[in-house]
Scaffold this motif. Structure first.
Motif, PDB file in Angstrom:
ATOM      1  N   ARG A  79       0.854  -1.200   0.000  1.00 22.48           N
ATOM      2  CA  ARG A  79       0.000   0.000   0.000  1.00 22.48           C
ATOM      3  C   ARG A  79       0.888   1.247   0.000  1.00 22.48           C
ATOM      4  N   ALA A 116       1.757   4.915  -2.755  1.00 26.42           N
ATOM      5  CA  ALA A 116       1.503   5.626  -4.010  1.00 26.42           C
ATOM      6  C   ALA A 116       2.707   5.511  -4.935  1.00 26.42           C
ATOM      7  N   THR A 117       2.442   5.408  -6.236  1.00 29.10           N
ATOM      8  CA  THR A 117       3.502   5.332  -7.239  1.00 29.10           C
ATOM      9  C   THR A 117       3.282   6.383  -8.313  1.00 29.10           C
ATOM     10  N   SER A 118       4.226   6.451  -9.248  1.00 30.18           N
ATOM     11  CA  SER A 118       4.124   7.398 -10.354  1.00 30.18           C
ATOM     12  C   SER A 118       2.884   7.148 -11.190  1.00 30.18           C
ATOM     13  N   ASP A 147      -0.008   6.190 -10.119  1.00 28.26           N
ATOM     14  CA  ASP A 147      -1.126   6.812  -9.412  1.00 28.26           C
ATOM     15  C   ASP A 147      -1.134   8.329  -9.625  1.00 28.26           C
ATOM     16  N   ALA A 149      -2.432   9.104 -13.057  1.00 29.02           N
ATOM     17  CA  ALA A 149      -3.880   8.882 -13.103  1.00 29.02           C
ATOM     18  C   ALA A 149      -4.653  10.026 -12.461  1.00 29.02           C
ATOM     19  N   SER A 150      -4.079  10.624 -11.413  1.00 30.06           N
ATOM     20  CA  SER A 150      -4.762  11.714 -10.714  1.00 30.06           C
ATOM     21  C   SER A 150      -4.452  13.083 -11.301  1.00 30.06           C
ATOM     22  N   TYR A 168       1.130  14.340 -11.604  1.00 29.21           N
ATOM     23  CA  TYR A 168       2.494  13.841 -11.793  1.00 29.21           C
ATOM     24  C   TYR A 168       3.507  14.956 -12.019  1.00 29.21           C
ATOM     25  N   SER A 182       7.824  12.164  -8.300  1.00 30.57           N
ATOM     26  CA  SER A 182       7.979  10.763  -8.685  1.00 30.57           C
ATOM     27  C   SER A 182       9.173  10.153  -7.970  1.00 30.57           C
ATOM     28  N   ALA A 212       3.975  -0.450  -9.892  1.00 30.95           N
ATOM     29  CA  ALA A 212       3.283  -0.783  -8.648  1.00 30.95           C
ATOM     30  C   ALA A 212       4.324  -1.031  -7.573  1.00 30.95           C
ATOM     31  N   ARG A 272      -1.613  -2.151 -15.189  1.00 30.37           N
ATOM     32  CA  ARG A 272      -1.127  -0.850 -14.698  1.00 30.37           C
ATOM     33  C   ARG A 272      -0.467  -0.068 -15.831  1.00 30.37           C
ATOM     34  N   ASP A 291      -3.119   1.313 -18.009  1.00 32.32           N
ATOM     35  CA  ASP A 291      -3.726   2.488 -17.381  1.00 32.32           C
ATOM     36  C   ASP A 291      -2.910   3.752 -17.639  1.00 32.32           C
TER      37      ASP A 291
END
Length: 359
Positions: A60, A62-64, A66, A69-70, A73, A78, A113, A321, A324
């Protein structure tokens, strides 16, 4: 020698997949009629034969991916996220070791991930899956190479001749057995002497090599993905092959101006940890922590003996991923010809946004 020759197989790969529907005439393809009972028997057999070679512990954090996606970035954030993931990975590696002293960490990802790829006892995996810092534990499977002479099914040459498609500005990663980047097809010298010189030092390389901009050998764990690495021999791994060179040539044969990145993930078989490492590397080819240079297309001409509807493996998770992020994933299917259920491929055809093509 065979290893210096590029076979004209598998034209329907990364770049060509986008045009497959246009050029394939379904009426000319062979048909097969299978009884439903036989279908169930084959599917059951395939499921029984599938055994994980490792497991992926998804953490659990956060990654690049994520951040992209939001819409938040930034290169600096990162790198900070990567550092946070690494700290958590170290903590959880120690935790796993306390549960299973003989547990092995055989791989990690921190861009696509936040994961640890491990070999551990079922009891240790069951316990760590309950940790609040763990999102899930997924099985990882080894796969095998796929190749077939399917070029007769499409007609790609007019795209090049007419200037419709050149691939300019597109980054394509090929995950396979490596590449003979000295070949003329990739802008190399095209001589036996050049190939022998590359083979004389199969662990280092200066990029770019023609249109090949970079890569890595995740089978031998060195920087040079030159195909057929004779200096570092692994039993049952280093079989002579030109599979990767052929797959790469299928890409630039249709789109000659692409920028190629080649990762060795197969040798004898295609280990799950090598696949995961290459999927990760293709998201940040220069390794600076900024994923803005990620590839546009990834080609994986490999898979399992049978296709099925299973999408819960670690490699499939990383593939989704990447999808995505907008990466086009092209994975082999149907390479064994007119044989029922010999679909193959890393992901079944119903995996979201992941085309399986003959390649």
């Amino acid at each position: 020698m065979a290893k210096n020759i590029i076979k004209k197989t598998a034209i329907a790969t990364a770049v060509s997949s986008a045009f497959l529907a246009t050029f394939v005439n379904a009426a000319t393809l062979p048909n097969a009629t299978i009884a439903p009972q036989a279908a169930e028997q084959v599917k059951e057999l395939a499921s029984e034969q599938k055994q994980p070679s490792a497991h992926m512990i998804v953490l659990r954090a956060a990654t690049s991916v994520d951040a992209v996606a939001s819409g938040t970035y930034e290169a600096s954030s990162s790198r900070e996220m990567i550092a946070n993931v690494e700290l958590l990975q170290n903590t959880m590696a120690n935790e796993l070791s306390s549960l299973d002293f003989d547990a092995k960490i055989i791989g990690k990802t921190k861009i696509l991930a936040p994961t640890l790829i491990v070999q551990a006892t079922p009891e240790a995996l069951a316990k760590i899956a309950k940790d609040s810092r763990v999102a899930k534990v997924l099985p990882m499977f080894d796969y095998e190479l796929h190749v077939a002479a399917t070029s007769e099914y499409i007609n790609a040459k007019p795209l090049i001749v007419d200037g419709i498609v050149t691939g300019k500005g597109q980054r394509v990663a090929v995950l396979d057995t490596g590449i003979d980047y000295t070949h003329k097809a990739f802008g190399g010298e095209g001589t036996v002497e050049a190939y022998n010189a590359a083979q004389a030092d199969p662990t280092t390389v200066n990029w770019p090599q023609g249109i090949v901009q970079g890569g890595y050998d995740f089978i031998h764990e060195d920087a040079d993905p030159i195909e057929n690495d004779p200096e570092v021999v692994i039993p049952d791994v280093d079989e002579p092959t030109n599979h990767g060179t052929s797959s790469s040539n299928s890409v630039n044969g249709i789109a000659p101006d692409v920028e190629l990145y080649v990762y060795s993930v197969c040798g004898g078989g295609c280990p799950s940890a090598a696949q995961a490492a290459a999927l990760e590397a293709a998201m940040d080819p220069n390794g600076d922590g900024d994923i803005s240079d990620r590839v546009d297309v990834m080609n994986m001409s490999l898979g399992g003996e049978f296709g099925d509807t299973y999408t819960g493996g670690g490699a499939q998770y990383l593939i989704q991923r990447a999808v995505d992020l907008g990466v086009n994933m092209v994975i082999s299917a149907g390479n064994d010809g007119d044989h029922p259920f010999r679909i193959g491929g890393q992901t079944p055809p119903n995996t979201p946004n992941t085309p399986n093509t003959p390649n």
